[in-house]
Scaffold this active site. Structure first.
Site, PDB file in Angstrom:
ATOM      1  N   TYR A 118      22.091  71.471 -28.617  1.00 53.95           N
ATOM      2  CA  TYR A 118      21.619  70.154 -29.049  1.00 53.95           C
ATOM      3  C   TYR A 118      21.607  69.964 -30.561  1.00 53.95           C
ATOM      4  O   TYR A 118      21.320  68.867 -31.040  1.00 53.95           O
ATOM      5  CB  TYR A 118      20.223  69.889 -28.487  1.00 53.95           C
ATOM      6  CG  TYR A 118      20.183  69.951 -26.983  1.00 53.95           C
ATOM      7  CD1 TYR A 118      20.763  68.946 -26.216  1.00 53.95           C
ATOM      8  CD2 TYR A 118      19.598  71.015 -26.319  1.00 53.95           C
ATOM      9  CE1 TYR A 118      20.749  68.998 -24.835  1.00 53.95           C
ATOM     10  CE2 TYR A 118      19.571  71.079 -24.937  1.00 53.95           C
ATOM     11  CZ  TYR A 118      20.155  70.073 -24.205  1.00 53.95           C
ATOM     12  OH  TYR A 118      20.141  70.134 -22.834  1.00 53.95           O
ATOM     13  N   HIS A 176      24.017  61.168 -23.469  1.00 55.92           N
ATOM     14  CA  HIS A 176      23.638  62.588 -23.498  1.00 55.92           C
ATOM     15  C   HIS A 176      24.231  63.221 -24.742  1.00 55.92           C
ATOM     16  O   HIS A 176      25.397  62.981 -25.062  1.00 55.92           O
ATOM     17  CB  HIS A 176      24.130  63.323 -22.248  1.00 55.92           C
ATOM     18  CG  HIS A 176      23.505  62.799 -21.011  1.00 55.92           C
ATOM     19  ND1 HIS A 176      22.233  63.153 -20.623  1.00 55.92           N
ATOM     20  CD2 HIS A 176      23.952  61.907 -20.096  1.00 55.92           C
ATOM     21  CE1 HIS A 176      21.935  62.506 -19.513  1.00 55.92           C
ATOM     22  NE2 HIS A 176      22.959  61.734 -19.175  1.00 55.92           N
TER      23      HIS A 176
END
Length: 144
Positions: A23, A100
């Site tokens: 991430y 996402h």
């Protein structure tokens, strides 16, 4: 002025700490600053919301009807099993884009399926924080 709601779901408050190899090292605050700046560039308004609680997200979606022109959501893990969030989108009939940070289709098998995306006009994944900017641009075009 067009007004959009950006919802970040479960665990996104942990950006910068949780699995930075997936991430990145930027935080939720960094993401929110980036979204706010993009909204200003586009001449639109963006309200930001994060919750780890499914019911709070459902309530936020319900309350969006008549207030917002569209919604961007990163549901986090709710993507794969929250029929409550999916049904909430079906109830409010606003254009929704699912975002996402990682490419969910290149990860574990269970992440490949979104139960929410059938209620969305599109899905953007794997482009990091830039995906939110692209979703905001797309919504401004869709809701002209």
């Amino acid at each position: 002025m067009k007004k959009y709601l950006i919802i970040n779901g479960v665990n996104l408050n942990m950006l910068g700490k949780r699995e930075p190899e997936i991430y990145g090292s930027n935080t939720l605050s960094d993401l929110e600053k980036q979204i706010t700046q993009k909204a200003e560039e586009l001449g639109v308004s963006a309200d930001l919301f994060q919750s780890n609680f499914e019911g709070e997200i459902v309530e936020k979606i319900h309350n969006a009807m008549g207030v917002y022109d569209g919604i961007i959501i990163n549901p986090g893990a709710f993507t794969h099993y929250s029929y409550a969030i999916r049904d909430a989108f079906g109830s409010v009939k606003l254009p929704v884009i699912e975002v996402h940070i990682s490419n969910i289709h290149k990860r574990e098998e269970f992440r490949h399926t979104s139960v929410i995306v059938p209620e969305c006009v599109g899905q953007i994944c794997g482009l990091g924080f830039k995906g939110y900017e692209l979703a905001l641009e797309a919504l401004t075009c869709i809701t002209e």
